[in-house]
Design an enzyme around this catalytic site. Structure first.
Site, PDB file in Angstrom:
ATOM      1  N   SER A 263       0.832  -1.204   0.000  1.00 28.80           N
ATOM      2  CA  SER A 263       0.000   0.000   0.000  1.00 28.80           C
ATOM      3  C   SER A 263       0.865   1.253   0.000  1.00 28.80           C
ATOM      4  O   SER A 263       2.072   1.189   0.219  1.00 28.80           O
ATOM      5  CB  SER A 263      -0.895   0.014   1.248  1.00 28.80           C
ATOM      6  OG  SER A 263      -0.096   0.293   2.378  1.00 28.80           O
ATOM      7  N   LYS A 264       0.192   2.364  -0.223  1.00 31.52           N
ATOM      8  CA  LYS A 264       0.881   3.645  -0.228  1.00 31.52           C
ATOM      9  C   LYS A 264       1.590   3.864   1.106  1.00 31.52           C
ATOM     10  O   LYS A 264       2.676   4.422   1.160  1.00 31.52           O
ATOM     11  CB  LYS A 264      -0.140   4.757  -0.479  1.00 31.52           C
ATOM     12  CG  LYS A 264       0.464   6.139  -0.454  1.00 31.52           C
ATOM     13  CD  LYS A 264      -0.554   7.193  -0.799  1.00 31.52           C
ATOM     14  CE  LYS A 264       0.013   8.579  -0.586  1.00 31.52           C
ATOM     15  NZ  LYS A 264       0.390   8.860   0.809  1.00 31.52           N
ATOM     16  N   ARG A 265       0.956   3.396   2.159  1.00 27.71           N
ATOM     17  CA  ARG A 265       1.544   3.580   3.491  1.00 27.71           C
ATOM     18  C   ARG A 265       2.912   2.891   3.611  1.00 27.71           C
ATOM     19  O   ARG A 265       3.821   3.402   4.252  1.00 27.71           O
ATOM     20  CB  ARG A 265       0.590   3.082   4.583  1.00 27.71           C
ATOM     21  CG  ARG A 265       0.234   4.218   5.521  1.00 27.71           C
ATOM     22  CD  ARG A 265      -0.780   3.830   6.561  1.00 27.71           C
ATOM     23  NE  ARG A 265      -2.064   3.484   5.954  1.00 27.71           N
ATOM     24  CZ  ARG A 265      -2.800   2.438   6.326  1.00 27.71           C
ATOM     25  NH1 ARG A 265      -2.378   1.629   7.269  1.00 27.71           N
ATOM     26  NH2 ARG A 265      -3.951   2.212   5.741  1.00 27.71           N
ATOM     27  N   ASP A 268       5.376   5.191   2.014  1.00 23.76           N
ATOM     28  CA  ASP A 268       5.661   6.360   2.860  1.00 23.76           C
ATOM     29  C   ASP A 268       6.583   5.965   4.006  1.00 23.76           C
ATOM     30  O   ASP A 268       7.529   6.671   4.346  1.00 23.76           O
ATOM     31  CB  ASP A 268       4.360   6.923   3.458  1.00 23.76           C
ATOM     32  CG  ASP A 268       3.479   7.547   2.379  1.00 23.76           C
ATOM     33  OD1 ASP A 268       3.999   7.792   1.271  1.00 23.76           O
ATOM     34  OD2 ASP A 268       2.277   7.759   2.632  1.00 23.76           O
TER      35      ASP A 268
END
Ligand code: GLU
Length: 504
Positions: A263-265, A268
């Site tokens: 995921s994007k998380r 990040d």
């Protein structure tokens, strides 16, 4: 004659395209090209509530950057258009009505509030996942429970309605998946999914099946998350009397730790992009990093993606797009999730960087930095540095000394390598360099003659010299660096450096 291969990538423009989406597009593209087929891009934008401005443009731009040329689509055109579902919206109702006429679907008039109330009651009665389906629909407000007259009257009065699929007990929906082989679902497991919505738009399921049929799609290659929708799609093909396409459901791309969907998380948290291009959220203004902006070479990005779920069955890891077209096969796509490895992504870029011509890299670097150096100087710098960095822009930071004199000197190196005699050695070398032709070979010869004559070790001469010229202890050949920066600058740096380091 075999059926021509026609495949589609069918993204919904609900946000930036995840790299998993680009991989789906890539596998479709490779499969199409390998079979002299057609790669189609269809924009599935029937869910108006999830529309995000800019997301469709992003999809087209990302595919173009990745080098996946579209044969038919919104911009490429083609004989099966329009390729944006919102522009096809008038054609779906008649298919939904055809299903009702065939007893494969029905009108439902329950309002959202009524359904909510119903769900709540079912839950209170112990049914934790209430489903609108064969076991419950006879207690709800639809054309199976209302009289014909009442249904007619409600439709004539323009009352809001949806059309739902009508599954019957005792059926099995089976299909062959090119990756998963035989997949079977019992009709009892399936709920009566909405096919046509109260806003006059089809749902994903109806539009997807109708369009795949009308666009003569031969193979549906898509993410695993759609596997559980496929029995409904098979049901629809049967209900319409259409030949279903061949299905292939691709494995998930997993987090670097190996568990759960990437995921994007994760990006990040660990500092890598999960989107092909940078994306600025139109609502929050938040910016998510992109492979393009991070400096990835599109071919390296594609090579890396190809290996997320597929392998050629050999040791070979580097493939051009045309090499991938030749080597790819759905049979070699794994069922299990593919773990994403950010270091491996970088590794692919490094491999491509090393094989990119110096002048091409110089052109790219020139666009990213402000410099007075000539193209041929930049090209030499790129040649000297490309083995040492992961991205072209790193050349400007790791090789900062090519562009400016050092403003600081690596303290650890100074402590270790700057000895009592170092100032004398460097000053004497300076005098000899002043009388030398500033080519790497001549400088090296001068240096070697000096250390032999003085009977000093290579390092005793080289390290202090490197420190005053570059400020750091490592890098490509110092003589090559000196040739690039030129005599005047090299001598100036020696003068400044000796004084500065001596005063430290
Ligand atoms: N619109 C769906 C998506 O966003 C397409 C799924 C499919 O390929 O059938 O992924």
């Amino acid at each position: 004659m075999p059926t021509p291969v026609r495949v589609r990538f069918a993204p919904s423009p609900t946000g930036p395209l995840h790299i998993g989406g680009v991989r789906t597009a890539l596998y479709n593209y490779l499969f199409a090209k390998q079979h002299n087929g057609t790669f189609i891009v269809r924009i599935e934008d029937t869910d108006q509530t999830r529309y995000v401005p800019g997301a469709e443009d992003y999809i087209h731009e990302a595919l173009a950057w990745a080098g996946l040329t579209v044969d038919e689509g919104v911009h490429a055109g083609g004989n099966y258009g329009p390729y944006r579902q919102s522009e096809r919206k008038d054609l779906y109702l008649k298919y939904a009505e055809e299903l009702v006429a065939k007893g494969k679907a029905y009108y439902a008039f329950d309002t959202p509030e009524e359904l909510e109330q119903w769900r709540k009651q079912r839950k209170e009665a112990g049914d934790h996942t209430p489903q609108y389906g064969m076991h419950t629909r006879m207690a709800l407000k639809n054309s199976l429970t209302l009289s014909k007259e009442e249904v007619k009257a409600r439709l004539a009065a323009g009352e809001p309605y949806v059309i739902r699929a009508q599954f019957e007990p005792g059926h099995t929906y089976a299909f062959h998946d090119s990756i998963r082989e035989e997949v079977r679902f019992a009709s009892e497991e399936l709920d009566d999914k909405v096919l046509f919505k109260a806003d006059g738009m089809p749902t994903y399921h109806l539009a997807n099946v109708v369009d795949d049929h009308l666009m003569a799609i031969s193979h549906v290659i898509r993410g695993e998350e759609w596997l559980s929708s496929t029995p409904l799609h098979v049901f629809l093909y049967e209900a319409f009397g259409w030949e279903p396409p061949t299905f292939a459901h691709l494995p998930l791309i997993l987090k670097p730790e190996g568990k759960g969907k990437l995921s994007k998380r994760d990006g990040d948290r660990m500092g890598f992009p999960v989107f092909p291009l940078e994306w600025k959220d139109p609502q929050t203004g938040e910016v998510a990093m992109g492979y393009r902006e991070e400096g990835y070479i599109p071919e390296a990005f594609i090579n890396m993606l190809a290996f997320l779920g597929w392998n050629p069955g050999t040791e070979q890891e580097l493939f051009s797009l045309s090499g991938l077209i030749e080597a790819f096969s759905l049979e070699r796509v794994g069922k299990g999730g593919a773990r994403f490895d950010p270091d491996k992504a970088k590794w692919f870029n490094e491999q491509y960087l090393r094989t990119t011509a110096d002048d091409v890299l110089a052109g790219q670097l020139a666009q990213q930095i402000d410099t007075n150096l000539s193209t041929s100087q930049l090209s030499t710098i790129c040649g000297l540095m490309k083995e040492r960095v992961s991205f072209v822009q790193d050349i400007a930071t790791s090789g900062k000394y090519f562009f400016e004199a050092p403003t600081a000197y690596d303290a650890k190196m100074v402590k270790k390598k700057w000895k009592e005699h170092s100032p004398t050695i460097v000053k004497e070398l300076r005098e000899r360099f002043a009388a030398t032709d500033f080519t790497a070979e001549a400088l090296e010869a001068t240096f070697k003659a000096y250390i032999e004559e003085k009977e000093i070790g290579f390092g005793a001469g080289m390290l202090p010299l490197r420190l005053v010229i570059t400020g750091v202890g490592g890098g490509p050949s110092l003589f090559a660096i000196m040739e690039v920066i030129g005599k005047e600058e090299a001598l100036r740096r020696i003068d400044i450096g000796v004084d500065a380091i001596t005063q430290l």
